[in-house]
Design a protein around this motif. Structure first.
Motif, PDB file in Angstrom:
ATOM      1  N   GLY A   5       0.846  -1.181   0.000  1.00  0.00           N
ATOM      2  CA  GLY A   5       0.000   0.000   0.000  1.00  0.00           C
ATOM      3  C   GLY A   5       0.879   1.227   0.000  1.00  0.00           C
ATOM      4  O   GLY A   5       2.016   1.193   0.490  1.00  0.00           O
ATOM      5  N   GLU A  41      -9.500   7.208   2.362  1.00  0.00           N
ATOM      6  CA  GLU A  41      -8.456   7.364   1.348  1.00  0.00           C
ATOM      7  C   GLU A  41      -7.867   8.767   1.301  1.00  0.00           C
ATOM      8  O   GLU A  41      -6.764   8.948   0.779  1.00  0.00           O
ATOM      9  N   THR A  55      -3.709   4.467  -0.649  1.00  0.00           N
ATOM     10  CA  THR A  55      -4.327   3.470  -1.521  1.00  0.00           C
ATOM     11  C   THR A  55      -4.906   2.333  -0.679  1.00  0.00           C
ATOM     12  O   THR A  55      -4.489   2.120   0.460  1.00  0.00           O
ATOM     13  N   CYS A  58      -2.941  -3.413  -2.162  1.00  0.00           N
ATOM     14  CA  CYS A  58      -2.767  -3.751  -3.571  1.00  0.00           C
ATOM     15  C   CYS A  58      -1.911  -4.996  -3.724  1.00  0.00           C
ATOM     16  O   CYS A  58      -1.011  -5.258  -2.919  1.00  0.00           O
ATOM     17  N   GLU A  63      -2.412  -2.033  -9.941  1.00  0.00           N
ATOM     18  CA  GLU A  63      -3.357  -1.547  -8.933  1.00  0.00           C
ATOM     19  C   GLU A  63      -2.822  -0.300  -8.247  1.00  0.00           C
ATOM     20  O   GLU A  63      -3.548   0.688  -8.075  1.00  0.00           O
ATOM     21  N   VAL A  64      -1.559  -0.326  -7.841  1.00  0.00           N
ATOM     22  CA  VAL A  64      -0.975   0.824  -7.158  1.00  0.00           C
ATOM     23  C   VAL A  64      -1.057   2.056  -8.048  1.00  0.00           C
ATOM     24  O   VAL A  64      -1.514   3.134  -7.624  1.00  0.00           O
ATOM     25  N   HIS A  67      -4.701   3.375  -8.516  1.00  0.00           N
ATOM     26  CA  HIS A  67      -5.238   4.056  -7.338  1.00  0.00           C
ATOM     27  C   HIS A  67      -4.573   5.422  -7.131  1.00  0.00           C
ATOM     28  O   HIS A  67      -5.247   6.402  -6.785  1.00  0.00           O
ATOM     29  N   LEU A  68      -3.267   5.498  -7.337  1.00  0.00           N
ATOM     30  CA  LEU A  68      -2.598   6.791  -7.143  1.00  0.00           C
ATOM     31  C   LEU A  68      -3.101   7.828  -8.145  1.00  0.00           C
ATOM     32  O   LEU A  68      -3.335   8.988  -7.776  1.00  0.00           O
ATOM     33  N   LEU A  71      -6.587   8.905  -7.027  1.00  0.00           N
ATOM     34  CA  LEU A  71      -6.567   9.766  -5.847  1.00  0.00           C
ATOM     35  C   LEU A  71      -5.978  11.141  -6.164  1.00  0.00           C
ATOM     36  O   LEU A  71      -6.484  12.168  -5.695  1.00  0.00           O
TER      37      LEU A  71
END
Length: 364
Positions: A5, A41, A55, A58, A63-64, A67-68, A71
């Motif tokens: 994460g 989040e 995040t 992950c 995925e990482v 999500h970044l 966000l």
């Protein structure tokens, strides 16, 4: 596959002046409107000119990165709704002559009482990477075995050369600012998890720290999750650079676990040499030598390639080798965030730097 994460901290900047603005409460609330993010989040930070995102857990780099970007986009849109932009830099290029308001929470108010000037200058933003570990004993083994690699990660992530409108001469001035707290810098060596807990308890009993959140070591056991948390990174200009560093840290932790299982000897580097290596990495980034795990100086590029060789089996196992290798090659070619901020300052001045650190926030 080991889960990871990532947490990132952003500045909120006036788009015209480039100065930090205290809009965190409004931006955080606006970012939570709709379905793009949850309350967990987008989180509070010490000062009202900062926000933090986290995040979910992950499994893959895709995925990482996804999500970044999500966000960063959500917080960026919320910031624009309140007349500001997010800045993805470890320190603000410019600051007000007066302190930024502190977030109204008990632990933050206590920090102001403890160290008002340090709080006033705590406009620093990092990337924190969590890597899952089987248990706390394993986590301590990982901490002991990755300490000698933290200066290299700091050099790779350097993105805070500017402060109060001028070049500090450091690639990561954030690292220097953070080193002034009572418990900071390189984590010590611990015999085991009981030793870790005993020494943390003594720090708490001494009153020098009020909670485990003030363990500002560059790597530590998470108090909230079953993870180790690496905290030596400046926040990155681009999301894919944060992904690259997260991949390297996961591979480093997996390598450390394999070494511990094989009862391989620990790296034997004197603590004073590790501390000096961290200072050197913060000072020069990738623009000079770096110290290898044994304490010998080498060209920065050679140290990076040795790092890659060290974690290669773990990167291969997770399928991350090609992506990480490509991004490291780009890093060596284009330079760190600090290098790019300096180049922008030389050609376009502080206004151009503000544009750089704002525009880069939504790039892959």
């Amino acid at each position: 596959m080991t889960t990871i994460g990532v947490e990132e901290e952003y500045l909120l900047l006036d788009p015209v002046t480039g100065l930090p603005v205290p809009q965190a409460d409004k931006v955080r609330a606006a970012a939570g409107v709709g379905h793009l993010v949850t309350d967990q989040e987008v989180q509070y930070e010490l000062l009202q000119a900062q926000v933090e995102v986290a995040t979910p857990v992950c499994h893959t780099l895709e995925e990482v990165g996804g999500h970044l970007l999500r966000l960063r986009h959500a917080v960026g849109v919320a910031a624009e709704q309140h007349g500001c932009r997010i800045g993805v830099c470890g320190t603000p290029p410019l600051r007000h002559g007066r302190p930024i308001a502190v977030t109204d929470q008990a632990r933050y108010r206590a920090m102001v009482t403890q160290a008002p000037q340090l709080v006033a200058e705590q406009l620093v933003n990092g990337t924190h990477v969590h890597v899952a570990v089987p248990d706390r004993e394993a986590g301590v083994q990982v901490l002991n075995r990755i300490r000698s690699r933290l200066p290299t990660l700091t050099a790779m992530s350097a993105n805070s050369p500017l402060w109060d409108g001028h070049d500090t001469g450091f690639a990561s001035w954030r690292t220097v600012i953070f080193s002034r707290w009572p418990v900071s810098g390189m984590p010590p060596h611990f015999r085991d998890a009981a030793d870790y807990d005993r020494r943390v308890d003594r720090l708490l009993e001494s009153g020098l720290i009020s909670d485990v959140g003030q363990l500002y070591w560059q790597a530590r056991l998470s108090a909230t999750y079953p993870t180790i948390e690496v905290r030596c990174l400046d926040v990155q200009l681009r999301a894919d650079e944060a992904v690259m560093l997260a991949a390297l840290i996961r591979a480093l932790a997996e390598t450390a676990l394999a070494e511990a299982a094989a009862d391989a000897p620990l790296p034997d580097t004197a603590p004073e040499l590790l501390q000096a290596a961290m200072w050197h990495a913060a000072r020069h980034g990738l623009g000079d030598t770096l110290l290898d795990p044994g304490g010998a100086p080498h060209r920065a590029g050679d140290v990076l390639y040795e790092f890659l060789r060290h974690v290669a089996p773990a990167l291969d196992a997770s399928g991350d080798t090609r992506q990480v290798t490509s991004l490291i090659h780009r890093l060596l070619q284009d330079g760190t965030g600090a290098d790019r901020q300096r180049a922008t300052l030389a050609h376009g001045g502080l206004r151009a730097v503000t544009e750089l650190i704002s525009a880069q926030s939504t790039m892959p």
